[in-house]
Scaffold this active site. Structure first.
Site: not given
Ligand code: MIC
Ligand code: SF4
Length: 757
Positions: A95-96, A160, A448, A643, A645
């Site tokens: 998805d990302h 995640d 976010r 995140s 990550r």
């Molecule tokens: C996000 O919302 O910041 C992400 C991208 O979903 C991350 C995961 C990532 O960095 O791959 C998260 O929230 O953990």
């Molecule tokens: Fe994707 Fe993270 Fe955004 Fe949700 S908050 S849509 S999991 S990047």
């Protein structure tokens, strides 16, 4: 048919006994969070009355979910663990890595061609280890989990931070780094500090323009981005019971933005309705049979102050729609105050784009309510002023809203639909003109809004709101438009008002889908080979991190003293860098490039103490590494928020940083650092942050006696010849110190697996 029904039966089959045993030991009525936690102790964990916020506890989660951007690192690690199959039901979701540029079809096609190597890798690893695979276009991990896997009273972890979304279906669902996922998939215990408990009592009834999103926007304003750290938030009260299941999901989802370990709701009618609507009547029946254990004991909600560490009351009847932002999800402004606040702060009020959807807000209910406003815009001859985009959270939802005509309605106000993926929420939005870096405002229903998050432009002011408000503001093109009181002028020059949104909790005709995008693994994966090309730019097999040499560290240089907010986006940016998530050495070239250097207030410009010159953070660190010089990173409060990550921990580790010393950590990041064999340290006295100078040489003279609850010493030798000592704290327990010694938690698993330990 529900997935993994046998596992769910097993969990419910032992629930009563476990809850009763726990109640005896804790010796008082239990909250829902406690019931689920105690019901999931790992077999190696002794049942005692754990101390909240203190005891480290070994849990046995029921399942694991991973998304493409983090699954790569998680699975690269799992491949080293020497196991044949994932020990618990696990899934991977693509998805990302899907761009948002032109529209769903073309974008999906392009992404599959640019990231094909990674998707194929994930597909074959999933196949090999018995992991369910959700193809690109199937949807966003959290929406797919809610639709298929989440179940009341279950426990899951996911790589995640928004894994917490599954709290909407009454789970304890926690976001973790990949190394934690490896533990669980390897059948080992998963360790978590027993959380503190925040109770949020919702009374009253949401008024017409307010929605579930506004509850969490309000909570974020109250608790701020770090107020939930180390806590589980449990929602209860009549206002909570009345919410739809997906609305509960939205609230839990954004609990990540207050740093909460997770959030949850007791099992009730809306969850049952959702389970049945998503083809899981069997799970609903099972849940009904153990209902009393899927809610707190009645005394708890009657006297919450006695059982929670903190209680917050929100009266939904007086709750206004909110807009949170810019640049942080906790700056909460009720819509009636926006005009005044925006003017005072100089926020641009012209809304350029409204974006709805994402893992947080793309339920059938959300979309139908937003569509009701779009419909009015058409009917009342209003010209939608801003651009408008929709990001559906899953193919199930996309197919159903298309069938029911909502996509058509959005098209009529000039809206476009992106792929069922993260797209614009994770910097995968190729927004035309973003490179001009103009000051502008967008509103979205994501969770976010850190700087540069959506389109890479640091001057994009992003505000978070409900999908309904986003739609209304996009129609008006004005951030300060209050649909409750203000009117708009239509194409005929008439003044019109928008009626409050209306929608459907669940599709009247039921959900429908042609191909949900799921691919089951083969029964026996032992014959599957996983290929990683040695010259790949996107994937790189991992080398083990070196174990600690058992000696005190001497002569560390300061790589950077980060000033202010330093999120995982600042430490390891997403957007264009997402493509290197499976290649540690390549992605390391973005390490800390977003962090502000305290000494010159610039990003990606630090003093190289060997040459005296300023260079980028990654280059400077690579010179230290080449010269075998250890380094330290210093940071402010809530370092590593955002995140899950683990790249934000692995990259500095790979480049030779030894320690990260901050005023406070975000939970997931602190654990990630520990797992990867780094020293995660905190100032005993916050003011000591000021003592760290740009050209300090720093020793750790008592690391050899590293032990739990014992502060460590840092000896700072300043450039002017003076020196001073400071004490730093850490939260390592014995087992975690072993990770440090072994070089990483994974090294330890490997040792155990090969019988050398
Ligand atoms: C996000 O919302 O910041 C992400 C991208 O979903 C991350 C995961 C990532 O960095 O791959 C998260 O929230 O953990
Ligand atoms: Fe994707 Fe993270 Fe955004 Fe949700 S908050 S849509 S999991 S990047």
């Amino acid at each position: 048919m529900a997935f993994d029904i046998d596992m769910i039966k097993k969990v419910y089959g032992r629930l009563e006994k476990r809850v009763e045993e726990a109640r005896k030991v804790v010796n008082k009525p239990l909250t829902l969070a406690e019931k689920t936690l105690y019901a999931h102790l790992h077999e190696t964990q002794e049942l005692i009355n754990f101390e909240r916020g203190k005891s480290y506890v070994n849990f046995a989660p029921d399942r694991v979910a991973m998304q493409d951007a983090t699954a790569q690192m998680a699975l690269l690690q799992f491949m080293q663990a020497g196991k044949k199959k994932a020990a618990v039901p696990s899934t991977v979701h693509c998805d990302h890595l899907i761009l948002a540029r032109e529209g769903a079809k073309e974008d999906l096609k392009n992404s599959i061609s640019t990231s094909g190597e990674v998707f194929n890798f994930l597909e074959s690893v999933s196949n090999k280890y018995g992991i369910g695979f959700w193809k690109p276009g199937a949807g966003i991990i959290h929406q797919v989990v809610l639709e298929n896997y989440a179940f009341p009273g279950g426990m899951m972890i996911g790589t995640d931070s928004h894994t917490v979304n599954a709290g909407g279906l009454g789970m304890i669902a926690v976001g973790v780094g990949g190394a934690d996922a490896v533990d669980v998939m390897a059948g080992m215990p998963w360790e978590l500090k027993f959380p503190k408990l925040i109770g949020i009592r919702l009374t009253g009834k949401l008024n017409a323009w307010a929605s579930a999103k506004d509850i969490i926007l309000k909570v974020a304003g109250i608790l701020t981005v770090k107020g939930g750290t180390g806590c589980i938030v449990e929602y209860f009260g009549p206002g909570a019971e009345a919410l739809s299941c997906t609305g509960k999901g939205t609230i839990c989802n954004m609990g990540a933005e207050i740093g909460a370990t997770t959030s949850t709701f007791g099992y009730g009618e809306s969850m049952e309705r959702y389970l049945r609507a998503t083809g899981r009547s069997e799970v609903a029946d099972l849940a009904n049979s153990v209902k009393q254990h899927l809610n707190a004991d009645p005394e708890v909600y009657q006297n919450p102050e006695k059982y929670f560490d903190q209680v917050i009351d929100i009266d939904l009847s007086t709750l206004e729609p909110h807009l949170n932002g810019p640049f942080s999800p906790d700056i909460a402004t009720p819509i009636s105050k926006m005009r005044e606040v925006a003017e005072k702060n100089g926020w641009p009020t012209k809304v350029e784009v409204g974006l709805i959807g994402s893992c947080t807000n793309s339920s059938y209910e959300d979309i139908s309510r937003a569509a009701s406003l779009a419909r009015q815009a058409v009917d009342k001859k209003l010209k939608t002023k801003a651009k408008f985009t929709v990001t559906p959270g899953s193919e199930l939802v996309r197919y159903t809203i298309d069938r029911d005509g909502f996509i058509d309605t959005f098209n009529q106000i000039g809206g476009s639909v992106f792929a069922n993926a993260c797209g614009p929420c994770i910097g995968q939005w190729e927004r035309p003109g973003a490179d001009k870096k103009e000051k502008n405002t967008i509103v979205h229903s994501f969770n976010r809004n850190f700087s540069k998050r959506a389109d890479g432009n640091p001057n994009t002011y992003a505000f978070v709101a409900s999908p309904e408000m986003v739609t209304a503001l996009a129609i008006a093109g004005d951030l300060s438009f209050n649909p409750i009181t203000d009117s708009l002028v239509n194409e005929k020059g008439e003044k019109v008002m928008l009626d409050p949104p209306s929608g459907f909790e669940l599709p009247v005709k039921g959900f429908d889908v042609e191909d949900a995008g799921y691919q089951a693994p083969v029964e026996d994966g032992s014959g599957v080979t996983v290929k990683v090309a040695p010259d790949s730019k996107r994937l790189q097999l991992l080398d083990a991190f070196a174990p600690w040499n058992g000696k005190n560290i001497k002569g560390m240089r300061l790589l950077i003293k980060a000033k202010g907010k330093c999120t995982t986006d600042h430490i390891s940016m997403a957007g264009p860098w997402l493509r290197f998530r499976g290649h540690l050495d390549n992605i390391a070239n973005n390490t800390l490039t977003g962090a502000v250097n305290f000494f010159n207030e610039k990003t990606d410009s630090v003093k190289n103490q060997l040459t005296g010159e300023y260079g980028t953070v990654p280059e400077t660190q690579r010179t230290y590494k080449a010269n075998n010089i250890p380094t330290i990173v210093v940071g402010d409060h809530n370092y590593g928020e955002g995140s899950s990550r683990e790249h934000a921990a692995m990259q500095p580790r790979h480049l030779g940083v030894r320690a990260v010393l901050v005023k406070s950590f975000a939970r997931i990041h602190e654990t990630n650092l520990k797992k990867q064999g780094m020293l995660a340290l905190t100032f005993m006295k916050e003011e000591d942050y000021d003592k760290i100078k740009e050209d300090d040489i720093i020793d750790m003279p008592d690391l050899e006696s590293f032990s739990p609850e014992k502060p460590l010493t840092l000896l700072l030798q300043h450039g002017d010849g003076s020196s001073e000592e400071i004490k730093v704290a850490h939260s390592y327990n014995d087992a975690q110190i072993e990770w440090f010694k072994a070089g990483s938690a994974l090294n330890l698993i490997k040792l155990q697996e090969s019988g050398n330990h």
